[in-house]
Scaffold this active site. Structure first.
Site, short mmCIF file in Angstrom:
data_model
loop_
_atom_site.label_atom_id
_atom_site.label_comp_id
_atom_site.label_asym_id
_atom_site.label_seq_id
_atom_site.Cartn_x
_atom_site.Cartn_y
_atom_site.Cartn_z
N GLY A 60 33.98 13.67 -7.57
CA GLY A 60 35.42 13.33 -7.30
C GLY A 60 35.41 11.73 -7.90
N GLU A 114 28.85 13.44 -8.33
CA GLU A 114 29.50 13.64 -9.72
C GLU A 114 30.79 12.94 -9.82
OE1 GLU A 114 27.90 15.03 -12.04
OE2 GLU A 114 26.35 16.25 -11.23
N CYS A 119 37.26 15.27 -16.10
CA CYS A 119 36.20 13.87 -15.85
C CYS A 119 35.23 13.49 -16.98
CB CYS A 119 35.25 14.20 -14.60
SG CYS A 119 34.17 15.58 -15.10
P1 NAD Z 1 38.72 12.15 -4.89
O1 NAD Z 1 37.79 11.63 -4.92
O2 NAD Z 1 40.26 11.66 -4.58
O3 NAD Z 1 38.71 13.48 -4.09
C1 NAD Z 1 37.57 14.26 -3.94
C2 NAD Z 1 37.35 14.94 -2.89
O4 NAD Z 1 37.07 13.95 -1.83
C3 NAD Z 1 38.34 15.95 -2.24
O5 NAD Z 1 37.90 17.05 -1.40
C4 NAD Z 1 39.20 14.89 -1.03
O6 NAD Z 1 39.47 15.57 0.05
C5 NAD Z 1 37.85 14.27 -0.57
N1 NAD Z 1 38.45 12.68 -0.02
C6 NAD Z 1 39.43 12.14 -0.75
N2 NAD Z 1 39.33 10.89 0.00
C7 NAD Z 1 38.52 10.91 0.71
C8 NAD Z 1 37.95 9.84 1.67
N3 NAD Z 1 38.48 8.70 1.91
N4 NAD Z 1 36.96 10.18 2.56
C9 NAD Z 1 36.18 11.50 2.45
N5 NAD Z 1 36.74 12.34 1.28
C10 NAD Z 1 37.59 12.09 0.82
O7 NAD Z 1 39.02 12.85 -6.34
P2 NAD Z 1 39.98 13.93 -7.22
O8 NAD Z 1 41.33 13.09 -7.32
O9 NAD Z 1 40.02 15.27 -6.37
O10 NAD Z 1 39.32 14.07 -8.48
C11 NAD Z 1 39.42 13.09 -9.54
C12 NAD Z 1 38.46 12.21 -9.64
O11 NAD Z 1 37.03 13.05 -9.66
C13 NAD Z 1 38.06 11.44 -11.08
O12 NAD Z 1 37.52 10.24 -10.83
C14 NAD Z 1 37.33 12.36 -11.87
O13 NAD Z 1 36.71 11.56 -12.99
C15 NAD Z 1 36.24 12.81 -11.05
N6 NAD Z 1 35.58 14.26 -11.47
C16 NAD Z 1 34.47 14.05 -11.74
C17 NAD Z 1 33.67 15.21 -12.16
C18 NAD Z 1 32.13 15.25 -12.45
O14 NAD Z 1 31.53 16.19 -12.51
N7 NAD Z 1 31.44 14.01 -12.63
C19 NAD Z 1 34.61 16.37 -12.11
C20 NAD Z 1 35.76 16.43 -11.85
C21 NAD Z 1 36.26 15.08 -11.42
#
Ligand code: NAD
Length: 475
Positions: free
Chosen positions: A199, A221, A255
């Site tokens: 995320g 990641e 990402c």
């Molecule tokens: P996000 O960080 O908002 O959410 C990811 C997960 O975390 C979700 O399951 C969500 O429910 C949980 N989450 C959200 N807020 C939280 C909190 N305050 N406390 C605990 N859990 C929480 O990310 P997103 O919007 O789903 O994805 C986009 C981001 O992820 C971008 O920054 C992207 O670059 C990154 N990403 C990285 C990869 C990689 O492999 N490195 C792959 C895909 C996406």
């Protein structure tokens, strides 16, 4: 492996009960043989293939993802990870012999990759299927139990993941817990042995802080801005398809998508023209009518991306290709922006959408300086036919991964570690590297006959001091 009155995966939602159940069961799962783990992976493979139509439908409902892209960038990644793990698992699980220093003659040494135990996988919405299941595959290959929390922003995919996991695993092996931030927070309070989070960097910090309370190990990641450099020697005509697909598939919500492009000033206009032509070939004159182009995940992200574009245009950027938006349909046309000020939101925030800023450069060292003033990127792409330029960039920048004359494809090679560095991530995934992340490398030394070290033990008299001296000097 199952006792009679255990709950089914569909019933179990109590996080405390689930955690206790998996904790109690971790040694049973951890002691499974390679054959038993491969049988589970086979079952998972079969269910995924059987449910291919439903998976495609779920992702279409979540954000109109074209079925072909579901096959290629979701299902193929999962089946590829399964096949790779099956092919190598026996070797990975075998004790890895290592040499023993002469001073410890009489002993042998090996490393056992034992499971970490009870693991938590938290997934994002942008590749909601493969980014949830691929780490689970590594975790079960390594003999762990897993709780998977998919993203709440892709509810159809989340439901299908729960269904698939419920068909293959008992809840004491792998279970899906659906929900949003509250659920995630409740899960993070449990003392998992390993947390694999995909995320944003912002939430990554929250996850790491929660993990620190229990000293749980983490794989993070994360994301950020992934630059692309196109130098004066690049074969633009021959590579434009790769750059365009790498940026605009998944509606740019990738990402590792090229976040922005630095192009040598002598090739700027040619690049913009090539992007225009390629986008026309991919998606036709009216992109909103194309079956090959998907949508932004929701209204909030649509607004976020639109605001970055507006901000850049206000500061003097020019829309060279695309630019049409439809908030009601979470639609943003593939858009190429030129003359982008470096302090505009398009250049300071991760775009994570179908907008590509193009910036002209004259001196490659200035580009390198700009990149190095930012956070370490998850990916950095180089389009060049000049080996010196390529080496200059590789040696003087840092990034999780790099493709030369292509974008995104390093993700698909399971022989390569995938992951970022610092702000773009901690730890690696895919293939062996995923297995390693979910394993503890346990050192084992076996003493076979009396060892040389015993000759050096107390009392430290004259002869022993001489022997210690010799050991330090010669062994
Ligand atoms: P996000 O960080 O908002 O959410 C990811 C997960 O975390 C979700 O399951 C969500 O429910 C949980 N989450 C959200 N807020 C939280 C909190 N305050 N406390 C605990 N859990 C929480 O990310 P997103 O919007 O789903 O994805 C986009 C981001 O992820 C971008 O920054 C992207 O670059 C990154 N990403 C990285 C990869 C990689 O492999 N490195 C792959 C895909 C996406």
């Amino acid at each position: 492996m199952q006792t009679l009155d255990l709950p089914t995966n569909r019933q179990l939602i109590d996080i405390d009960a689930l955690f206790d159940l998996q904790s109690a069961h971790q040694y049973t799962v951890g002691n499974t043989t390679a054959k038993e783990r491969i049988a589970k992976l086979d079952q998972l493979h079969k269910v995924v293939m059987d449910m291919r139509p439903q998976i495609r439908e779920a992702l279409y409902l979540d954000y109109r993802k074209p079925p072909a892209e579901v096959d290629l960038t979701e299902i193929y990644v999962v089946t590829g990870e399964i096949k790779h793990a099956k092919r190598h698992l026996r070797k990975w699980m075998r004790p890895h012999r290592v040499t023993t220093p002469l001073a410890f003659m009489g002993a042998s040494s090996h490393i056992r990759y034992e499971p970490k135990g009870v693991c938590l996988v938290i997934a994002p919405w942008n590749y909601p299927f493969q980014l949830a299941l691929a780490p689970v595959i590594s975790a079960i290959a390594a003999g762990n139990t897993v709780v998977l929390k998919p993203s709440e922003h892709s509810p159809y995919c989340s439901a299908i993941l729960k269904d698939i996991v419920g068909r293959v695993f008992k809840p004491e092996e792998v279970a899906v817990v659906e929900g949003g931030v509250e659920t995630s927070t409740a899960l993070l309070a449990k003392p998992f042995n390993h947390i694999f989070f995909t995320g944003s960097p912002t939430v990554g910090k929250i996850v790491m802080e929660a993990a620190a309370k229990n000293l749980a190990s983490v794989t993070l990641e994360l994301g950020g801005k992934s630059p692309t450099i196109i130098d004066e020697t690049a074969n633009i005509a021959g590579t434009i398809k790769r750059l365009t697909w790498g940026k605009f598939s998944n509606c740019g919500q990738i990402c590792i998508a090229p976040d922005y492009v630095f192009v040598h000033e002598s090739r700027h206009d040619e690049l913009v023209e090539a992007l225009r032509d390629q986008l026309l070939e991919f998606y036709g004159a009216d992109v909103s009518e194309s079956d090959s182009y998907m949508r932004i995940i929701n209204g909030n992200h649509q607004k976020r991306i639109a605001s970055y574009l507006e901000n850049a245009v206000q500061k003097g950027a020019k829309i060279a290709v695309g630019g049409r938006l439809n908030a009601d349909q979470d639609f943003i046309e593939p858009t190429v922006v030129t003359d982008v000020p470096l302090d505009s939101a398009l250049m300071t925030e991760e775009i994570f959408g179908p907008i590509l800023p193009i910036i002209k450069y004259r001196d490659l060292n200035e580009v390198i300086g700009f990149i190095n003033r930012g956070e370490k990127p998850l990916a950095l792409y180089i389009y060049s036919r000049d080996k010196r330029n390529t080496e200059l960039i590789l040696k003087n920048t840092r990034a999780g991964g790099t493709c030369i004359n292509n974008s995104d494809i390093h993700f698909f090679n399971n022989n390569l570690p995938f992951g970022g560095s610092n702000n773009s991530g901690l730890g690696k995934s895919h293939g062996w590297y995923g297995f390693e992340s979910f394993s503890n490398a346990r050192s084992v030394m076996r003493q076979h006959i009396p060892g040389a070290l015993e000759l050096l033990m107390p009392p430290y008299n004259g002869t022993k001091l001489k022997l210690i001296d010799l050991t330090i000097k010669w062994f």
